[in-house]
Design an enzyme around this catalytic site. Structure first.
Site, PDB file in Angstrom:
ATOM      1  N   ASP A 178       0.846  -1.205   0.000  1.00  0.00           N
ATOM      2  CA  ASP A 178       0.000   0.000   0.000  1.00  0.00           C
ATOM      3  C   ASP A 178       0.877   1.249   0.000  1.00  0.00           C
ATOM      4  OD1 ASP A 178      -2.330  -1.607   0.166  1.00  0.00           O
ATOM      5  OD2 ASP A 178      -1.968  -1.861   2.308  1.00  0.00           O
ATOM      6  N   HIS A 205      -5.600  -3.592   5.416  1.00  0.00           N
ATOM      7  CA  HIS A 205      -5.184  -3.910   4.042  1.00  0.00           C
ATOM      8  C   HIS A 205      -6.351  -4.492   3.247  1.00  0.00           C
ATOM      9  CE1 HIS A 205      -2.733  -4.912   0.635  1.00  0.00           C
ATOM     10  NE2 HIS A 205      -3.143  -6.174   0.706  1.00  0.00           N
TER      11      HIS A 205
HETATM   12  N1  LIG Z   1      -0.393  -8.411   1.837  1.00  0.00           N
HETATM   13  C1  LIG Z   1      -0.436  -8.006   0.584  1.00  0.00           C
HETATM   14  O1  LIG Z   1      -0.245  -6.819   0.310  1.00  0.00           O
HETATM   15  C2  LIG Z   1      -0.694  -8.963  -0.520  1.00  0.00           C
HETATM   16  C3  LIG Z   1      -1.133 -10.233  -0.255  1.00  0.00           C
HETATM   17  N2  LIG Z   1      -1.348 -11.132  -1.263  1.00  0.00           N
HETATM   18  C4  LIG Z   1      -1.806 -12.473  -0.893  1.00  0.00           C
HETATM   19  O2  LIG Z   1      -0.705 -13.382  -0.920  1.00  0.00           O
HETATM   20  C5  LIG Z   1      -1.199 -14.718  -1.080  1.00  0.00           C
HETATM   21  C6  LIG Z   1      -0.398 -15.475  -2.121  1.00  0.00           C
HETATM   22  O3  LIG Z   1      -0.557 -14.909  -3.403  1.00  0.00           O
HETATM   23  P1  LIG Z   1       0.164 -15.555  -4.691  1.00  0.00           P
HETATM   24  O4  LIG Z   1       1.579 -15.830  -4.396  1.00  0.00           O
HETATM   25  O5  LIG Z   1      -0.186 -14.705  -5.837  1.00  0.00           O
HETATM   26  O6  LIG Z   1      -0.618 -16.949  -4.790  1.00  0.00           O
HETATM   27  P2  LIG Z   1      -0.147 -18.294  -5.525  1.00  0.00           P
HETATM   28  O7  LIG Z   1      -1.323 -19.185  -5.610  1.00  0.00           O
HETATM   29  O8  LIG Z   1       0.594 -17.971  -6.776  1.00  0.00           O
HETATM   30  O9  LIG Z   1       0.928 -18.904  -4.517  1.00  0.00           O
HETATM   31  C7  LIG Z   1       0.565 -19.350  -3.251  1.00  0.00           C
HETATM   32  C8  LIG Z   1       1.509 -20.461  -2.848  1.00  0.00           C
HETATM   33  O10 LIG Z   1       1.122 -20.888  -1.552  1.00  0.00           O
HETATM   34  C9  LIG Z   1       1.309 -22.287  -1.512  1.00  0.00           C
HETATM   35  N3  LIG Z   1       0.588 -22.877  -0.402  1.00  0.00           N
HETATM   36  C10 LIG Z   1      -0.729 -23.182  -0.288  1.00  0.00           C
HETATM   37  N4  LIG Z   1      -0.976 -23.766   0.891  1.00  0.00           N
HETATM   38  C11 LIG Z   1       0.202 -23.824   1.541  1.00  0.00           C
HETATM   39  C12 LIG Z   1       0.603 -24.320   2.805  1.00  0.00           C
HETATM   40  N5  LIG Z   1      -0.258 -24.883   3.648  1.00  0.00           N
HETATM   41  N6  LIG Z   1       1.900 -24.211   3.124  1.00  0.00           N
HETATM   42  C13 LIG Z   1       2.791 -23.627   2.299  1.00  0.00           C
HETATM   43  N7  LIG Z   1       2.476 -23.165   1.096  1.00  0.00           N
HETATM   44  C14 LIG Z   1       1.199 -23.262   0.728  1.00  0.00           C
HETATM   45  C15 LIG Z   1       0.858 -22.777  -2.869  1.00  0.00           C
HETATM   46  O11 LIG Z   1       1.357 -24.086  -3.147  1.00  0.00           O
HETATM   47  C16 LIG Z   1       1.419 -21.703  -3.775  1.00  0.00           C
HETATM   48  O12 LIG Z   1       2.708 -22.030  -4.241  1.00  0.00           O
HETATM   49  C17 LIG Z   1      -2.688 -14.549  -1.422  1.00  0.00           C
HETATM   50  O13 LIG Z   1      -3.448 -14.798  -0.281  1.00  0.00           O
HETATM   51  C18 LIG Z   1      -2.799 -13.095  -1.828  1.00  0.00           C
HETATM   52  O14 LIG Z   1      -4.091 -12.581  -1.650  1.00  0.00           O
HETATM   53  C19 LIG Z   1      -1.111 -10.799  -2.565  1.00  0.00           C
HETATM   54  C20 LIG Z   1      -0.662  -9.541  -2.892  1.00  0.00           C
HETATM   55  C21 LIG Z   1      -0.469  -8.510  -1.907  1.00  0.00           C
HETATM   56  O1  LIG Z   2      -5.629  -7.344  -4.117  1.00  0.00           O
HETATM   57  C1  LIG Z   2      -5.288  -8.486  -3.782  1.00  0.00           C
HETATM   58  O2  LIG Z   2      -6.059  -9.446  -3.705  1.00  0.00           O
HETATM   59  C2  LIG Z   2      -3.857  -8.717  -3.428  1.00  0.00           C
HETATM   60  C3  LIG Z   2      -3.443  -7.636  -2.522  1.00  0.00           C
HETATM   61  O3  LIG Z   2      -3.654  -7.690  -1.326  1.00  0.00           O
HETATM   62  C4  LIG Z   2      -2.909  -6.417  -3.118  1.00  0.00           C
HETATM   63  O4  LIG Z   2      -2.491  -6.409  -4.303  1.00  0.00           O
HETATM   64  O5  LIG Z   2      -2.872  -5.407  -2.403  1.00  0.00           O
END
Ligand SMILES: NC(=O)C1=CN([C@@H]2O[C@H](COP(=O)(O)OP(=O)(O)OC[C@H]3O[C@@H](n4cnc5c(N)ncnc54)[C@H](O)[C@@H]3O)[C@@H](O)[C@H]2O)C=CC1
Ligand SMILES: O=C([O-])CC(=O)C(=O)O
Length: 341
Positions: A178, A205
């Site tokens: 953010d 967030h």
């Molecule tokens: N805090 C923030 O600002 C942001 C948060 N996110 C969040 O981050 C998370 C991940 O996003 P991506 O990497 O794009 O998803 P993705 O689906 O590409 O990767 C997620 C990974 O987590 C793994 N996974 C699932 N269950 C697991 C477990 N029990 N133990 C270990 N690994 C496990 C999967 O195998 C996969 O490799 C989502 O929840 C998304 O909403 C995404 C962008 C910004």
């Molecule tokens: O928007 C989403 O789902 C992933 C996230 O938290 C971000 O990009 O800030």
């Protein structure tokens, strides 16, 4: 991190073929574990943490796919040793001795979904990973990226409380993206050098709970109230902007990896005793009447050294603050309730 990381990279490149770049490392040994390391965020985050000279061991854990990521990243000629772990039976080994654990494990949004729509799957993932953290590295700083952060951080806190390991100074919801967005959008509108921009982003967030404080932005600029409103809205909807552009292929991964690497670097610097390390993060807080809230946090040898106040707010920001509280409160309560079920 930006300059130090690039300087360190340049140094390594210029000494290619020798060990000089490695021998001069003086930072203490630090182990970082990434849970969800084979995912969209996990892979570029693994790359960026491999470039961080403060890391001596980097453990890459996922339910599957980590051996390939680990083999790939391990060929990069930087300080850290890469350790790859796949499958639940290897989670303990991945976590043992970790100073910082970063959690980008879980499902991302598709168009039309809110972050809260991820709760049903991600709440359980975060709960089980935090149960293992309490067992194998109870003193680690935990950086929660998995959404919905407004609920997953309270879940983590309850899991740690139940295990008797909770230390509010060591639990962080990563809201750095953010801040990264607010800086980028502000610099574009204010026509200032993006590298000089500072903007605190407070609250939570998700949607309206994300409250950028553009009245405190520096370098200051004479933006109209319409421009400030548009910048605020764009920052709040930044995640959705990426989700829609990716059209079903996930949410922000590259910018999130960058943001996650910035925040983990700040945690490591704090642990190493670097003074005045301040980043915004969603932490246990008394800044408002809500038990968790994102604001500027000073990082130190034990994690959170000080949760900083909000400073002076404009009337528009005061309204935004009141407007975000009901949603943030209910997301926090939802997380706490889940952890007790
Ligand atoms: N805090 C923030 O600002 C942001 C948060 N996110 C969040 O981050 C998370 C991940 O996003 P991506 O990497 O794009 O998803 P993705 O689906 O590409 O990767 C997620 C990974 O987590 C793994 N996974 C699932 N269950 C697991 C477990 N029990 N133990 C270990 N690994 C496990 C999967 O195998 C996969 O490799 C989502 O929840 C998304 O909403 C995404 C962008 C910004
Ligand atoms: O928007 C989403 O789902 C992933 C996230 O938290 C971000 O990009 O800030």
């Amino acid at each position: 991190m930006r300059t130090s990381m690039l300087r360190s990279l340049a140094r390594r490149t210029s000494t290619a073929g020798t060990r000089r770049g490695f021998a001069s490392e003086s930072a203490p040994d630090r182990k970082v574990a990434i849970l969800g390391a084979a995912g969209g965020i996990g892979q570029p985050l693994s790359l960026l943490m491999k470039l961080n000279p403060l890391v001596s061991r980097l453990a890459l854990y996922d339910i599957a796919g980590t051996p390939g990521v680990a083999a790939d990243v391990s060929h990069i000629n930087t300080r850290s040793e890469i350790l790859g772990y796949a499958g639940e039976e290897q989670l303990g080994k991945a976590l043992e001795g970790a100073d910082v654990v970063i959690i980008p494990a879980g499902v991302p949004r598709k168009p039309g979904m809110t972050r809260d729509d991820l709760f049903n799957i991600n709440a359980g993932i975060v709960k089980s990973l935090c149960t293992a953290i309490a067992k194998y590295c109870p003193h680690a700083l935990v950086n929660v990226i998995s959404n919905p952060v407004n609920s997953t951080v309270p879940i983590a806190s309850e899991v740690f409380k139940k295990a008797g390991t909770y230390d509010e100074k060591r639990l962080f919801g990563v809201t750095t993206l953010d801040v990264v967005r607010a800086k980028t959008f502000y610099a574009g509108k204010a026509k200032v050098n993006v590298a000089d921009v500072i903007v605190p982003v407070v609250g939570g967030h998700a949607g309206v709970t994300i409250l950028p404080l553009f009245s405190q932005a520096t370098p200051s600029a004479n933006l109209s109230s319409e421009e400030i409103e548009a910048l605020t809205k764009r920052t709040q909807d930044g995640g959705t902007e990426v989700v829609e552009a990716k059209a079903g292929k996930g949410s922000a991964t590259l910018s999130m990896a960058y943001a996650g690497a910035i925040f983990a670097d700040a945690c490591l610097k704090g642990l190493n005793g670097v003074p005045d390390v301040v980043e915004c993060s969603f932490v246990q807080s008394t800044v408002t009447d809500l038990p968790f809230f994102a604001s500027k946090v000073r990082l130190g040898k034990n994690g959170v050294e000080e949760v900083l106040g909000l400073g002076a707010l404009s009337d528009y920001e005061k309204e935004g603050l009141e407007a975000l509280k009901p949603e943030l409160k209910s997301s926090i309560e939802k997380g706490i309730k889940f952890a007790h079920a």
